[in-house]
Scaffold this motif. Sequence first.
Motif, mmCIF file in Angstrom:
data_model
loop_
_atom_site.group_PDB
_atom_site.id
_atom_site.type_symbol
_atom_site.label_atom_id
_atom_site.label_comp_id
_atom_site.label_asym_id
_atom_site.label_seq_id
_atom_site.Cartn_x
_atom_site.Cartn_y
_atom_site.Cartn_z
ATOM 1 N N GLY A 1 0.795 -1.228 0.000
ATOM 2 C CA GLY A 1 0.000 0.000 0.000
ATOM 3 C C GLY A 1 0.828 1.279 0.000
ATOM 4 O O GLY A 1 0.284 2.380 0.119
ATOM 5 N N ILE A 2 2.146 1.155 -0.173
ATOM 6 C CA ILE A 2 2.998 2.360 -0.217
ATOM 7 C C ILE A 2 2.895 2.977 -1.606
ATOM 8 O O ILE A 2 2.979 2.273 -2.608
ATOM 9 C CB ILE A 2 4.482 2.012 0.069
ATOM 10 C CG1 ILE A 2 4.621 1.136 1.308
ATOM 11 C CG2 ILE A 2 5.327 3.276 0.179
ATOM 12 C CD1 ILE A 2 4.127 1.752 2.574
ATOM 13 N N LYS A 3 2.723 4.292 -1.640
ATOM 14 C CA LYS A 3 2.538 4.934 -2.941
ATOM 15 C C LYS A 3 3.340 6.224 -3.048
ATOM 16 O O LYS A 3 3.942 6.669 -2.053
ATOM 17 C CB LYS A 3 1.044 5.193 -3.174
ATOM 18 C CG LYS A 3 0.425 5.970 -2.045
ATOM 19 C CD LYS A 3 -1.066 6.116 -2.231
ATOM 20 C CE LYS A 3 -1.621 7.148 -1.248
ATOM 21 N NZ LYS A 3 -1.129 7.020 0.142
ATOM 22 N N LYS A 4 3.308 6.791 -4.233
ATOM 23 C CA LYS A 4 4.016 8.042 -4.524
ATOM 24 C C LYS A 4 3.725 9.095 -3.455
ATOM 25 O O LYS A 4 2.559 9.291 -3.081
ATOM 26 C CB LYS A 4 3.556 8.547 -5.890
ATOM 27 C CG LYS A 4 4.232 9.827 -6.346
ATOM 28 C CD LYS A 4 3.808 10.154 -7.783
ATOM 29 C CE LYS A 4 4.447 11.449 -8.244
ATOM 30 N NZ LYS A 4 4.189 11.723 -9.658
ATOM 31 N N GLY A 5 4.752 9.735 -2.970
ATOM 32 C CA GLY A 5 4.571 10.805 -1.988
ATOM 33 C C GLY A 5 4.616 10.344 -0.539
ATOM 34 O O GLY A 5 4.786 11.163 0.366
ATOM 35 N N VAL B 1 6.260 8.752 2.843
ATOM 36 C CA VAL B 1 7.636 8.782 3.336
ATOM 37 C C VAL B 1 7.964 7.442 3.985
ATOM 38 O O VAL B 1 7.287 6.998 4.914
ATOM 39 C CB VAL B 1 7.865 9.917 4.352
ATOM 40 C CG1 VAL B 1 9.339 9.942 4.775
ATOM 41 C CG2 VAL B 1 7.460 11.268 3.766
ATOM 42 N N VAL B 2 8.994 6.794 3.458
ATOM 43 C CA VAL B 2 9.445 5.495 3.973
ATOM 44 C C VAL B 2 10.754 5.706 4.735
ATOM 45 O O VAL B 2 11.711 6.257 4.195
ATOM 46 C CB VAL B 2 9.671 4.496 2.816
ATOM 47 C CG1 VAL B 2 10.266 3.195 3.336
ATOM 48 C CG2 VAL B 2 8.366 4.243 2.061
ATOM 49 N N THR B 3 10.759 5.282 5.998
ATOM 50 C CA THR B 3 11.969 5.398 6.812
ATOM 51 C C THR B 3 12.837 4.163 6.604
ATOM 52 O O THR B 3 12.325 3.040 6.578
ATOM 53 C CB THR B 3 11.569 5.511 8.298
ATOM 54 O OG1 THR B 3 10.776 6.691 8.452
ATOM 55 C CG2 THR B 3 12.787 5.595 9.195
ATOM 56 N N ILE B 4 14.128 4.385 6.430
ATOM 57 C CA ILE B 4 15.056 3.267 6.235
ATOM 58 C C ILE B 4 16.068 3.293 7.380
ATOM 59 O O ILE B 4 16.748 4.304 7.591
ATOM 60 C CB ILE B 4 15.756 3.374 4.853
ATOM 61 C CG1 ILE B 4 14.717 3.314 3.729
ATOM 62 C CG2 ILE B 4 16.821 2.290 4.706
ATOM 63 C CD1 ILE B 4 15.276 3.523 2.327
ATOM 64 N N ASN C 1 4.980 6.306 7.004
ATOM 65 C CA ASN C 1 4.026 5.221 7.250
ATOM 66 C C ASN C 1 4.640 3.832 7.141
ATOM 67 O O ASN C 1 3.957 2.820 7.309
ATOM 68 C CB ASN C 1 2.800 5.343 6.330
ATOM 69 C CG ASN C 1 3.165 5.299 4.865
ATOM 70 O OD1 ASN C 1 4.343 5.249 4.516
ATOM 71 N ND2 ASN C 1 2.156 5.328 4.009
ATOM 72 N N CYS C 2 5.932 3.762 6.845
ATOM 73 C CA CYS C 2 6.576 2.457 6.681
ATOM 74 C C CYS C 2 8.043 2.556 7.101
ATOM 75 O O CYS C 2 8.686 3.588 6.861
ATOM 76 C CB CYS C 2 6.465 2.055 5.206
ATOM 77 S SG CYS C 2 7.374 0.578 4.753
ATOM 78 N N ILE C 3 8.552 1.525 7.750
ATOM 79 C CA ILE C 3 9.977 1.484 8.090
ATOM 80 C C ILE C 3 10.584 0.224 7.500
ATOM 81 O O ILE C 3 10.009 -0.865 7.632
ATOM 82 C CB ILE C 3 10.206 1.475 9.618
ATOM 83 C CG1 ILE C 3 9.617 2.741 10.252
ATOM 84 C CG2 ILE C 3 11.702 1.378 9.942
ATOM 85 C CD1 ILE C 3 9.960 2.921 11.730
#
Length: 648
Positions: free
Chosen positions: A128-132, A134-137, A181-183
């Motif tokens: 469900g991750i999409k353009k725009g 923010v994904v934390t790494i 919203n995602c790591i």
Amino acid sequence: MSEIKTYPVNEYFTERALINTEQYQAMYQASVEDPEGFWAEHGQRIEWMKPYSKIKDVSFAYDDVHIRWFYDGTLNPTVSCLDRHLAERGDQTAIIWEGDDPTTDAKVTYRALYHKVCRLANALKAQGIKKGDVVTIYMPMVVEAAVAMLACARIGAIHSVIFGGFSPESIAGRVEDCQSNCIITADEGVRGGKIIPLKKNVDDALAKPGAATVKTVVVFQRTGNDIEWTEGRDVWYHDITDAASDECAPEEMSAEDPLFILYTSGSTGKPKGVMHTCGGYLVYASMTHQYIFDYQEGDIYWCTADVGWITGHSYIVYGPLANGAVTLMFEGVPNYPDVSRCWQVVDKHKVNVFYTAPTAIRALMQAGDDPVKSTSRESLRLLGTVGEPINPEAWEWYYHVVGDERCAIVDTWWQTETGGVLLTPLPGAIPVKPGSATLPFFGAIPGIVDNEGNLLEGVCEGNLVFKDSWPGQMRSVYGDHQRFKDTYFATYKGYYCSGDGARRDEDGYYWITGRVDDVLNVSGHRMGTAEVESALVAHHATSEAAVVGYPHDIKGQGIYAYVTLKKGYEETDELIQELKDFVRSEIGGIAVPDIIQWAPAVPKTRSGKIMRRILRKIACNELDSMGDTSTLADPTVVDNLIANRAHQ
Ligand code: WTA
């Protein structure tokens, strides 16, 4: 400065370099006189989906700060880093991975890297991750860290990489700031033979209020040890990528869409999210990488930075991959298993270009010449430094001992904010002086202003500013454009203010003198004094803290903290240790004070401002030059601090 030795252009590069002295001068002139024409040409070094026709739209005027480059073009940065290499160099190594354990390594070809990125990109989409978004790494130095960055870029998600040494508290603060919203993380990291509990740190971060936006945690298995698992939130990297297709169409991005955020320390407040965009950043990262390191076909290139810092972004991942380079990623540290490690890795993989920080050079220098001389290093051609001023002694050692007087040295000055190097020698074009970052790269127009903002001419010393934009410049503070304006464009009107001091000599060479604000540079890592102070006063025993830097032989700067305790607490060594541990858990290991001095009170002006100038003098043991102390509210406070100075 005539006593300073000048080294002429390196012999090897006189023959082979991409840019010689005349070319440098001509190209620099062109980049300054006709920036639009210059960058219209060089913007084509990367792949565009829709070509740009508009090159530059910039204002540094405080009321209207905006920066746009190539702004009607569209692209996906990963196409330049991956797709375009498949036909010609699909089977060439893209990344050499050298594990922490010297017996482990791996090579990943451009084709394999492309498929890994596509798989993760598809898997992220399926989550469900999409353009725009923010994904934390938060990853160790494994190939999958680069894959994660590129997979985000592939689908237009914005990555925010957090260095693996930061604490759960720091992760939570950053996640909250950008509403990530995602790591993407790993079970554990391995560094210098030690295990780093990355997933546990993420779990602890997500238990804090504020980090509730995170819905998915992708876990790469590095060690395979047991970890806690939250069903419905945590997914294994291998499970979701195994199930995904290895082809993923690149998302079409505007040149000015965000590519990534990277948090960095400033002189006040919390770290800010430096925002870089897709087009200009990639043009600048790839061009600087090619010319500064004279990167040519087949060269093996190794930058020792961590991907958690801007150096890792621009000069391990984006710049080298856009250039089809072989880039080495090192999981370990320079002194494990022993202090010969870097040179052993150089010999093992036949590294031609080596790029590291002065703090590493100073630490290795202290271990003597033998660990270096026991290795061959004959593949080396060029040595680079970045992150802090290099003292001439360390420079000479790097040149004579590591480089056997054969290698060119490039001292590169830049910042998280600048995206790529702005001041640097080019190995075939610019004679070098140990300790000077020398001259500007194409398109960079440095200036030195006095404290009133007047531009100084000729030989001078003052504050380093830039008069106009370059494509790699940060565009904003993520979600806070006002802070961007206030931090960089309010002090000296009409200029980008770097926060560094600099001197210009009679040859026009720049010599960085260090930060002029309350930012510390500890082992090449930026740390705000305000951040360390607020961590210290968050402890229940403290009532006040003041933090300054002092010269440190290896780290460049050390952290010196003055701490006042609340009534009822005792000034003990145990409490000093407790406070150090507390700072480690609040921010991370790099923020732990080297020295804590108990201060019954800290010196203040009559209006209540902490007099850091005086605290700095005491920490640096410069007691003869305390300067004017007449504005102190209570002069005996200073006498007490001097009498009880902590020893270094
Ligand atoms: C310092 C790292 C002297 C400087 C790429 C700058 C340097 C800060 C040099 C940025 C150099 C970086 N000589 N000082 N060659 N390179 N610095 O954002 O004070 O982590 O402002 O970016 O490091 O640190 P940052």
